[in-house]
Design a protein around this motif. Structure first.
Motif, PDB file in Angstrom:
ATOM      1  N   GLN A  60      12.497   0.594   5.938  1.00  0.00           N
ATOM      2  CA  GLN A  60      13.232   1.371   5.878  1.00  0.00           C
ATOM      3  C   GLN A  60      12.927   2.185   4.126  1.00  0.00           C
ATOM      4  O   GLN A  60      13.432   0.983   3.729  1.00  0.00           O
ATOM      5  CB  GLN A  60      13.943   1.811   6.680  1.00  0.00           C
ATOM      6  CG  GLN A  60      14.283   3.397   6.467  1.00  0.00           C
ATOM      7  CD  GLN A  60      13.699   4.321   7.478  1.00  0.00           C
ATOM      8  OE1 GLN A  60      13.001   3.807   9.071  1.00  0.00           O
ATOM      9  NE2 GLN A  60      13.356   5.451   6.678  1.00  0.00           N
ATOM     10  N   LYS A  61      11.899   2.533   4.220  1.00  0.00           N
ATOM     11  CA  LYS A  61      12.157   2.921   2.363  1.00  0.00           C
ATOM     12  C   LYS A  61      12.841   3.821   2.302  1.00  0.00           C
ATOM     13  O   LYS A  61      13.403   4.652   2.855  1.00  0.00           O
ATOM     14  CB  LYS A  61      11.160   3.995   2.147  1.00  0.00           C
ATOM     15  CG  LYS A  61       9.698   3.380   2.171  1.00  0.00           C
ATOM     16  CD  LYS A  61       9.005   3.574   1.024  1.00  0.00           C
ATOM     17  CE  LYS A  61       7.209   3.238   1.263  1.00  0.00           C
ATOM     18  NZ  LYS A  61       6.102   4.408   1.104  1.00  0.00           N
ATOM     19  N   ASP A 109      -3.293 -12.858   2.893  1.00  0.00           N
ATOM     20  CA  ASP A 109      -2.786 -13.169   4.407  1.00  0.00           C
ATOM     21  C   ASP A 109      -1.827 -11.772   5.054  1.00  0.00           C
ATOM     22  O   ASP A 109      -1.034 -12.522   6.194  1.00  0.00           O
ATOM     23  CB  ASP A 109      -1.974 -14.212   3.606  1.00  0.00           C
ATOM     24  CG  ASP A 109      -2.140 -15.307   3.049  1.00  0.00           C
ATOM     25  OD1 ASP A 109      -3.012 -15.623   3.801  1.00  0.00           O
ATOM     26  OD2 ASP A 109      -2.503 -15.988   1.705  1.00  0.00           O
ATOM     27  N   ALA A 110      -0.995 -10.966   3.932  1.00  0.00           N
ATOM     28  CA  ALA A 110      -0.177  -9.845   4.798  1.00  0.00           C
ATOM     29  C   ALA A 110      -0.849  -8.355   3.448  1.00  0.00           C
ATOM     30  O   ALA A 110      -1.433  -8.708   3.194  1.00  0.00           O
ATOM     31  CB  ALA A 110       0.934 -10.125   4.099  1.00  0.00           C
ATOM     32  N   VAL A 111      -0.273  -7.414   4.762  1.00  0.00           N
ATOM     33  CA  VAL A 111      -0.515  -6.495   4.424  1.00  0.00           C
ATOM     34  C   VAL A 111       0.733  -5.441   4.309  1.00  0.00           C
ATOM     35  O   VAL A 111       1.569  -5.495   5.837  1.00  0.00           O
ATOM     36  CB  VAL A 111      -1.538  -5.812   4.972  1.00  0.00           C
ATOM     37  CG1 VAL A 111      -1.774  -3.812   5.066  1.00  0.00           C
ATOM     38  CG2 VAL A 111      -3.001  -5.721   4.473  1.00  0.00           C
ATOM     39  N   VAL A 112       0.640  -4.618   3.293  1.00  0.00           N
ATOM     40  CA  VAL A 112       2.421  -3.918   3.181  1.00  0.00           C
ATOM     41  C   VAL A 112       1.920  -2.946   3.787  1.00  0.00           C
ATOM     42  O   VAL A 112       1.316  -2.094   2.662  1.00  0.00           O
ATOM     43  CB  VAL A 112       3.122  -3.695   2.094  1.00  0.00           C
ATOM     44  CG1 VAL A 112       4.421  -3.418   1.660  1.00  0.00           C
ATOM     45  CG2 VAL A 112       3.847  -5.790   1.307  1.00  0.00           C
ATOM     46  N   ALA A 113       2.192  -1.847   4.919  1.00  0.00           N
ATOM     47  CA  ALA A 113       1.787  -1.185   5.409  1.00  0.00           C
ATOM     48  C   ALA A 113       2.923   0.245   5.659  1.00  0.00           C
ATOM     49  O   ALA A 113       3.828   0.207   5.114  1.00  0.00           O
ATOM     50  CB  ALA A 113       1.014  -0.828   6.768  1.00  0.00           C
ATOM     51  N   MET A 150       0.604  -1.090  -0.169  1.00  0.00           N
ATOM     52  CA  MET A 150      -0.120   0.051  -0.070  1.00  0.00           C
ATOM     53  C   MET A 150       1.418   1.388   0.070  1.00  0.00           C
ATOM     54  O   MET A 150       2.132   1.274   0.560  1.00  0.00           O
ATOM     55  CB  MET A 150      -0.891   0.054   1.223  1.00  0.00           C
ATOM     56  CG  MET A 150      -1.883   0.850   0.997  1.00  0.00           C
ATOM     57  SD  MET A 150      -2.943   1.522   2.627  1.00  0.00           S
ATOM     58  CE  MET A 150      -2.539   3.254   2.848  1.00  0.00           C
ATOM     59  N   ASP A 151       0.916   2.084  -1.253  1.00  0.00           N
ATOM     60  CA  ASP A 151       1.511   2.968  -1.065  1.00  0.00           C
ATOM     61  C   ASP A 151       0.796   4.672  -1.478  1.00  0.00           C
ATOM     62  O   ASP A 151      -0.321   3.858  -2.733  1.00  0.00           O
ATOM     63  CB  ASP A 151       2.526   3.553  -1.591  1.00  0.00           C
ATOM     64  CG  ASP A 151       3.715   3.899  -1.185  1.00  0.00           C
ATOM     65  OD1 ASP A 151       3.119   5.786  -1.754  1.00  0.00           O
ATOM     66  OD2 ASP A 151       4.571   3.691  -0.727  1.00  0.00           O
ATOM     67  N   ALA A 206       6.673  -0.917   5.689  1.00  0.00           N
ATOM     68  CA  ALA A 206       7.678  -0.625   4.750  1.00  0.00           C
ATOM     69  C   ALA A 206       7.493   1.123   4.651  1.00  0.00           C
ATOM     70  O   ALA A 206       6.531   1.496   3.822  1.00  0.00           O
ATOM     71  CB  ALA A 206       7.282  -1.076   3.544  1.00  0.00           C
ATOM     72  N   THR A 207       7.930   1.961   4.755  1.00  0.00           N
ATOM     73  CA  THR A 207       7.488   3.257   5.664  1.00  0.00           C
ATOM     74  C   THR A 207       9.077   3.766   5.371  1.00  0.00           C
ATOM     75  O   THR A 207      10.237   3.742   5.560  1.00  0.00           O
ATOM     76  CB  THR A 207       6.711   3.839   6.548  1.00  0.00           C
ATOM     77  OG1 THR A 207       6.113   4.837   6.721  1.00  0.00           O
ATOM     78  CG2 THR A 207       7.520   3.026   7.601  1.00  0.00           C
TER      79      THR A 207
END
Length: 113
Positions: A96-97, A43-47, A1-2, A74-75
């Motif tokens: 870390q992005k 199953d998973a969320v990339v937040a 998600m972004d 992931a931010t």
């Protein structure tokens, strides 16, 4: 998600190439709606924590409504700030992005074991 369309599309493409099925979301409300529409399938969320006006509200909703869904952060927000302000749990997977696609893939696979 972004919220950055280019990053979202690049991440989606990279994860698909690594064998993941991906649903993209550009904001927290869309992410929560996708979890509700695809209940039992995600199953998973990339937040991302740096969404305008969102912070971690949507991740808390997902964690509460769907405790089986793993959340990988992931931010661009440094981990020590996210931890000290309570944006993420101390044991949460945190990247870390900018995030390397192979590393993200590895972390996701580790969460899905």
């Amino acid at each position: 998600m972004d919220d950055d369309v280019d990053i979202l599309e690049t991440t989606e493409h990279a994860l698909r190439r690594r064998g993941f099925e991906v649903l993209g979301a550009s904001n927290g409300a869309v992410a929560v709606d996708l979890c509700r529409q695809h209940q039992g399938e995600i199953d998973a969320v990339v937040a991302d924590l740096s969404l305008p006006g969102e912070q971690n509200r949507y991740t808390r909703t997902i964690a509460t409504e769907f405790p089986a869904i793993k959340i990988v952060y992931a931010t661009g927000i440094p981990r020590h700030i996210a931890l000290s302000t309570g944006l993420v749990p101390p044991d949460a997977p945190y990247l870390q992005k900018p995030v390397d696609a192979d590393l993200l893939s590895s972390v996701l696979r580790g969460q899905l074991v």
